[in-house]
Design an enzyme around this catalytic site. Structure first.
Site, PDB file in Angstrom:
ATOM      1  N   SER A  76       1.895   7.895   6.982  1.00  0.00           N
ATOM      2  CA  SER A  76       2.140   7.072   5.796  1.00  0.00           C
ATOM      3  C   SER A  76       2.423   5.625   6.199  1.00  0.00           C
ATOM      4  O   SER A  76       1.610   4.992   6.857  1.00  0.00           O
ATOM      5  CB  SER A  76       3.273   7.682   4.981  1.00  0.00           C
ATOM      6  OG  SER A  76       3.302   7.143   3.667  1.00  0.00           O
ATOM      7  N   ASP A 222      -1.059  12.099   1.580  1.00  0.00           N
ATOM      8  CA  ASP A 222      -0.001  11.608   2.469  1.00  0.00           C
ATOM      9  C   ASP A 222       0.408  12.660   3.499  1.00  0.00           C
ATOM     10  O   ASP A 222       0.717  13.803   3.166  1.00  0.00           O
ATOM     11  CB  ASP A 222       1.205  11.219   1.617  1.00  0.00           C
ATOM     12  CG  ASP A 222       2.204  10.382   2.388  1.00  0.00           C
ATOM     13  OD1 ASP A 222       2.751  10.869   3.389  1.00  0.00           O
ATOM     14  OD2 ASP A 222       2.450   9.238   1.977  1.00  0.00           O
TER      15      ASP A 222
END
Length: 744
Positions: A76, A222
């Protein structure tokens, strides 16, 4: 692209779990291979949204202590910082980047209005609600994320451009791994090659916020969902010492668990931290865990992101006793820095330009939108601007570009991905004007557009509007060539509206006017800023008395004739523009030979120009309408009255065959926009002068009525919203709540 999914076999996972120490205790000594001269250092950067900028502080302190980084794995925000550091950027450059970025802009999808085609500007003006639904096989489709990521993709493309020619992440200045989550398989997916910008983008695709990324046939979101601190990935890279930086959001205390939202957040944090703690258990006695003190700083706090950098510095400095043994001397550090300089991709100019897309349009249609050709210099701003022009067609959920090496030359390939919620899409608009004294107008509308009907880019547009002024409209827009400038557009419309009949400013009756009309239009687009069209039309209608003396006669009428219309729109915003021109000029010829009841000409013109002065905007607007050779038919009267159209009078209070209006607006934006969800607010005033006349010879400045208003406004996702007070000569006043398409 991606070499392996790094999914551990069941027997290996069971063996690993069996050998883990208790949570919070140090695990076994790292057993990676050594260089013989110094230990190889691997850096693991966890996810945490805006909290992840603390990684930059950690890197800054590592550089100060001359601690080298030989491999990076990131998730991320950790993938952004880690991937850019691996590409050759230093901590100071990363900090400067984070400080200079407009995060509100980067984390949005709205194209600049300057990049929209003129037809899309019409959509933006008439149907301003910032929400779109798809329609496929008679079923509604929802976009896969609030943000599709077009601007973020181009930002990452810019930042990784120097290493865009590198397809194996082991060949970067620092070997790198980006971790995402395969949303179909429910497992971590490690990317060790391919397109660096796309890999970073996939790793940070927060489910429900960003649309998933499709890479190697896998639907990726993610990486924090499956592995927010991928220590096992770094162990597989064969390093000797691991430095892991954990920036996960902490668990709330009981005092903060007072709502369903915070409890839901707590559940997600618990699930993520369980895997994180398992990963921390893999650290050896020689490894280093760094946890910056970020408190309850939010993962979405991009407006204050710089506040997280110093805690990263302090947390790394606090582990100096463990890091000092990894430090290099000055000569060794200089040699290390020299090795981190990326080799630039070759080619100073473009060898070729092409577009790759998955839609029906001919390549030549899209290429005609580009302002780029072989031989032009390789420049990100130019390439991104052309990607924005394709995105401005609003046919695609993402438009990216890639530099490719072919036959010794470097060219660009623009990649356009059609909207996954298409092929048709719905846009919405709402309009409300209430004067708090019973005069209310309300309309709710939707536009269904079926784009790219054929290779030339034809589209079928249908509008439905319910409320005070109902309307049904459909148009088939057909470009005449691959360069979609000339077009033909047959259309049909049915609509109703109210019209006041008055004498000496006293309303005598309110008519309900119904009109049905068909036309065939021919025209030409003027770049992206305007359109000229003309055509012939035929229609019929009636006007019935709804309020007033029933003895007043109703009427039926036929219409027919030809028209010519010129429109320009260079505004940077429809609701509260900062700069630009808006113009609409129309000449209508009513002719009995084409079916009309009588012969006359109508001339209508609206023009406004807006200038910006700091936070202040000044807008000058002019409207003019007249009927030639006749006093006109009642259905063609021009109404005035309502907000910004003589604000002291009620909506449509006066109407006639000749009208004129001038207005001056001054408004100021309050404060500065900050944060992704901020809504700009404005305060303003207007001065308006105008009137309607029964005879053109009566038109004069001496007979104009002066009105004005003060207003507060918000630029919202449903369009502009105003709360205003209007004032007229003689003490008349009106108060308004107004939202929807901006008043013209």
């Amino acid at each position: 692209m991606t070499k392996s999914a790094r999914r551990r076999p069941f027997w290996l996972a069971a063996l690993t779990l069996a050998s883990l120490p208790a949570l919070g205790q140090e695990g076994p000594q790292g057993d990676g291979a050594t260089t013989g001269e110094r230990p190889r250092v691997g850096l693991v950067l966890g996810g945490g949204g805006a909290r992840g900028a603390a990684h930059i502080g950690v890197l800054r302190e590592l550089e100060r202590q001359r601690v080298p980084v030989d491999a990076i794995a990131g998730v991320s925000m950790g993938a952004i910082v880690g991937g850019l550091y691996a590409s050759g950027l230093g901590a100071a450059e990363l900090e400067q980047l984070v400080a200079s970025l407009d995060w509100t802009e980067a984390l949005s999808d709205d194209p600049r209005r300057a990049d929209l085609s003129f037809r899309r500007k019409q959509d933006d003006t008439e149907f301003p609600v910032e929400f779109e639904l798809g329609l496929r096989d008679a079923e509604l489709q929802i976009p896969p994320g609030v943000i599709q990521g077009h601007k973020l993709d181009l930002l990452l493309r810019k930042l990784t451009l120097p290493v865009s020619h590198i397809g194996d992440f082991d060949d970067l200045p620092v070997p790198f791994r980006a971790i995402a989550t395969d949303i179909e398989q429910g497992e971590a997916y490690v990317m060790d090659g391919g397109d660096l910008a796309r890999a970073i983008r996939a790793s940070m695709s927060v489910p429900g916020v960003f649309a998933p990324a499709l890479i190697d046939g896998r639907l990726l979101v993610d990486g924090g969902v499956a592995a927010n601190l991928p220590i096992d990935v770094m162990r597989d890279m064969g390093v000797d010492v691991i430095i892991a930086v954990d920036v996960e959001f902490p668990l709330y205390g009981r005092e903060n668990l007072g709502s369903a939202l915070t409890i839901s957040e707590q559940m997600l944090t618990i699930l993520m931290r369980r895997e994180t703690q398992r990963q921390i258990g893999l650290l050896g006695t020689g490894d280093v865990l760094i946890r910056p003190e970020l408190g309850l700083f939010g993962s979405a706090g991009f407006d204050e992101i710089l506040k997280t950098i110093e805690p990263g510095v302090e947390a790394a400095a606090a582990r100096s006793d463990r890091l000092s043994g990894l430090a290099l001397d000055e000569a060794g550090w200089d040699a290390y820095l020299a090795g981190r300089r990326p080799a630039r991709s070759g080619g100073a100019s473009l060898a070729f330009v092409r577009v790759l897309h998955d839609g029906k349009l001919a390549d030549r249609v899209l290429e005609s939108r580009l302002e780029l050709e072989p031989g032009d210099p390789i420049d990100h701003e130019t390439l991104a601007s052309n990607a924005d022009r394709l995105y401005g067609l609003e046919l695609y959920e993402q438009v990216d570009y890639r530099l490719l090496e072919e036959e010794g030359g470097t060219g660009v390939q623009f990649v356009a991905k059609s909207k996954s919620w298409g092929p048709s899409y719905l846009q919405f608009g709402a309009y409300l004007e209430d004067d708090f004294e019973g005069a209310t107008a309300f309309n709710l509308g939707a536009r269904l557009t079926k784009p790219a009907v054929n290779r030339l880019g034809a589209e079928w547009r249908t509008d439905v509007r319910l409320g005070t002024d109902p309307r049904l409209f459909t148009e088939f827009y057909q470009p005449m060539s691959f360069d979609p400038r000339f077009f033909v557009a047959p259309q049909v419309s049915l609509q109703q509206s109210n019209l006041n009949v008055f004498a000496e400013h006293v309303t005598l009756a309110r008519l309900r006017v119904f009109e049905a009309e068909a036309s065939v239009d021919f025209g030409r687009e003027i770049a992206d800023v305007g359109e000229f069209r003309g055509g012939v039309f035929r229609g019929l209608g009636d006007a019935r008395v709804k309020v007033g003396d029933p003895a007043l006669s109703s009427l039926d009428f036929d219409s027919g004739g030809a028209f010519a219309r010129l429109r320009f729109d260079t505004l940077d915003d429809t609701g509260f523009p900062r700069e630009g021109i808006w113009a609409d000029l129309k000449w209508t010829l009513s002719r009995p030979g084409l079916g009309a009841d009588s012969k006359y000409d109508l001339i209508e013109g609206d023009f406004s120009n807006t200038w910006a002065f700091g936070r202040n905007s000044v807008q000058l607007g002019l409207s003019y309408a007249t009927t030639l050779e006749s006093d006109g038919a009642v259905q063609d009267y021009f109404p005035l009255g309502g907000f910004l159209r003589l604000s002291g009078l009620e909506r449509g209070a006066i109407a006639g065959p000749h009208a004129g209006l001038a207005r001056l607006l001054i408004y100021r934006q309050l404060g500065a926009s900050s944060g992704v969800l901020d809504t700009p607010a404005y305060l303003g005033v207007s001065v308006e002068a105008g009137n309607v006349w029964q005879r053109r010879s009566d038109m004069s400045s001496d007979s104009m009525i002066v009105n004005g208003s003060v207003f507060a406004g918000l630029d919202t996702f449903i369009g502009p919203v105003y709360l205003a007070a209007g004032f007229a000569e003689g003490g008349e006043s009106n108060f308004y709540l107004f939202f929807g398409a901006p008043p013209r």
